[in-house]
Design an enzyme around this catalytic site. Structure first.
Site, mmCIF file in Angstrom:
data_model
loop_
_atom_site.group_PDB
_atom_site.id
_atom_site.type_symbol
_atom_site.label_atom_id
_atom_site.label_comp_id
_atom_site.label_asym_id
_atom_site.label_seq_id
_atom_site.Cartn_x
_atom_site.Cartn_y
_atom_site.Cartn_z
ATOM 1 N N GLY A 226 1.504 6.031 -3.007
ATOM 2 C CA GLY A 226 2.888 5.770 -3.392
ATOM 3 C C GLY A 226 3.282 6.388 -4.723
ATOM 4 N N GLY B 103 -4.102 3.980 0.583
ATOM 5 C CA GLY B 103 -5.451 3.474 0.845
ATOM 6 C C GLY B 103 -6.071 4.134 2.067
ATOM 7 N N ARG C 126 8.646 6.297 4.944
ATOM 8 C CA ARG C 126 7.864 5.853 6.102
ATOM 9 C C ARG C 126 8.727 5.694 7.353
ATOM 10 N NH1 ARG C 126 3.395 1.534 3.662
ATOM 11 N NH2 ARG C 126 1.838 3.118 3.157
ATOM 12 N N LYS D 221 -8.251 3.640 -12.234
ATOM 13 C CA LYS D 221 -9.681 3.334 -12.135
ATOM 14 C C LYS D 221 -10.472 4.265 -11.250
ATOM 15 C CE LYS D 221 -8.949 -1.635 -12.511
ATOM 16 N NZ LYS D 221 -8.758 -2.764 -11.586
HETATM 17 C C1 3PG Z 1 0.030 0.128 2.303
HETATM 18 O O1 3PG Z 1 1.192 0.250 1.933
HETATM 19 O O2 3PG Z 1 -0.934 0.322 1.553
HETATM 20 C C2 3PG Z 1 -0.214 -0.220 3.743
HETATM 21 O O3 3PG Z 1 0.980 -0.575 4.372
HETATM 22 C C3 3PG Z 1 -1.263 -1.303 3.895
HETATM 23 O O4 3PG Z 1 -0.859 -2.466 3.242
HETATM 24 P P1 3PG Z 1 -1.966 -3.481 2.695
HETATM 25 O O5 3PG Z 1 -2.680 -2.757 1.591
HETATM 26 O O6 3PG Z 1 -1.224 -4.709 2.245
HETATM 27 O O7 3PG Z 1 -2.886 -3.759 3.854
#
Ligand code: 3PG
Ligand code: MG
Length: 401
Positions: A358, A381, A40, A205
């Site tokens: 990730g 996400g 990142r 899931k």
């Molecule tokens: C992530 O790594 O998913 C983003 O930085 C968002 O983080 P969060 O899910 O804690 O909002």
């Protein structure tokens, strides 16, 4: 058609000597004060280099982890400032708070082309609540002549103060290079993807990916499912999965999705063979069996070789590919075999391939194929929500008619 404001719209030449608030997503894995994965950070460098070359005065802001509105040294961004300085090859100052005296002092001390990273935004409860008072204090750090740049695609699905409240208060704002690249690549999957379009979905899931799956389904020619998610689909088809984990409350949903896929004439590939074990942490038995022959007391923890070959063939046929999620318990070798095989197939494919999340990135890296993918999303996400067709608040705030 809306237009996403970019650095070009901002007129880089006009930024010399001005302060720019740059929201980045430096929510990176850390261990003993060391950054464990700098992807990142690396991905934010094109924007930072452009702003440095423009002689802007750069205030970087990010969250890290979920410290729940109070300072917690476990989530400090200080090690990130050191790592960023190394990657940039120039100093990066650090302010012990993202607002108040430390931030104001750091903002005032910035030279043209200087960079300062502010401490974790989530040390303040107002960040996640998009509190107007916190947004106003953050915006005031760059002042009315200042600008806002968002390169934090990974946080674009969060309507937080630094993501929406700050840009709402500043006239000059734009998406950074990474944000533009992410939105462009993901849009290619939703708008006229080159056919055949295949998706490879894994992870624990269905629940986490249901909206994405529903939005992609009408666009897909082939759906491959592995991981815990596949267990739910297999159970919905009536297979006896013995001790395997699946989502009992999602069986109807899985049936509905399979029926829709069939009505569309789409190819759906579920595991036909799986690797099973008696105990994930301390296995005494590991076997490869057909999904119709899972022994009593055993659980499926990876896809088998027959499945891997079928997936690899479908991946090789695709012209557009989306991959999210491991196909087995990837973090516990030897149950990483199916995921590695899939990663190799995605890497070898000529398709425009997009991977996100990730675990998916870690798998692609371990398989040595990261550089061969069309696009690797820095947002897990966020990329799923984008592909679910949702409006990301961090993108919408930077769009004009
Ligand atoms: C992530 O790594 O998913 C983003 O930085 C968002 O983080 P969060 O899910 O804690 O909002
Ligand atoms: Mg997250």
């Amino acid at each position: 058609m809306t237009h996403l404001l970019t650095l070009e719209d901002l007129d880089l030449g006009a930024l010399a000597g001005r302060r720019v608030f740059v929201r980045v997503d430096y929510n990176v894995p850390m261990k003993d004060g060391q950054v464990m994965d700098a992807t990142r950070l690396d991905e934010s460098l094109p924007t930072l280099r452009a702003l440095i070359a423009a002689k802007a005065r750069i205030l970087l802001a990010s969250h890290c982890g979920r410290p729940k509105g109070e300072p917690n040294p476990k989530y400090t961004l200080r090690p990130v400032a050191a790592k960023l300085a190394e990657l940039l090859g120039s100093p990066v100052a650090f302010a012990e708070d993202c607002v108040g005296e430390p931030a104001e002092r750091a903002a005032a001390a910035l030279a043209d082309g200087g960079v300062c990273l502010l401490e974790n935004l989530r040390y303040h409860a107002g960040e996640e609540k998009n509190d107007p008072a916190l947004a106003a204090r953050l915006a005031a750090l760059v002042g009315p002549d200042g600008a806002y740049v968002d390169d934090a695609f990974g946080s674009a699905h969060r309507a937080h103060a630094s993501v929406v409240g700050v840009p709402e208060r500043l006239a000059r704002k734009a998406a950074g290079r990474l944000m533009v690249k992410e939105v462009g690549a993901l849009r290619r999957l939703l708008v006229a993807p080159e056919k055949p379009f295949a998706a490879l979905l894994g992870g624990a899931k269905i629940e986490d990916k249901i909206d994405t799956l529903e939005n992609l389904l009408p666009r897909l020619d082939c759906l491959m499912v592995g991981g815990g998610m596949a267990n739910t689909f297999l159970a919905a088809q009536g297979f006896d999965l013995k001790a395997s984990l699946f989502e009992a409350e999602r069986l109807d949903l899985a049936r509905t999705l399979l029926a829709r896929a069939a009505a569309q004439g789409m190819e759906v590939l579920l595991p036909s063979d799986v690797v099973v074990t008696d105990d994930l942490a301390a296995p005494t038995r590991i076997e490869t069996v057909g999904v119709d022959a899972i022994p009593e007391g055993m659980k499926a923890v990876d896809v088998g070789p027959v499945t891997s070959r079928a997936f690899a063939e479908a991946i090789a046929r695709a012209r557009t590919l989306f991959w999210n999620g491991p196909l087995g318990v990837f973090e516990r070798p030897p149950f990483d075999t199916g995921t590695r095989a899939a990663a190799a197939a995605v890497g070898a494919s000529a398709a425009f391939s997009v991977a996100g999340g990730g675990e998916t990135i870690a798998a692609a890296r371990q398989a040595g194929v990261l550089g061969r993918l069309g696009h690797v999303s820095t947002g897990g996400g966020a990329s799923l929500e984008f592909l679910a067709g949702k409006v990301l608040p961090g993108v919408a705030v930077l769009e004009v008619a």
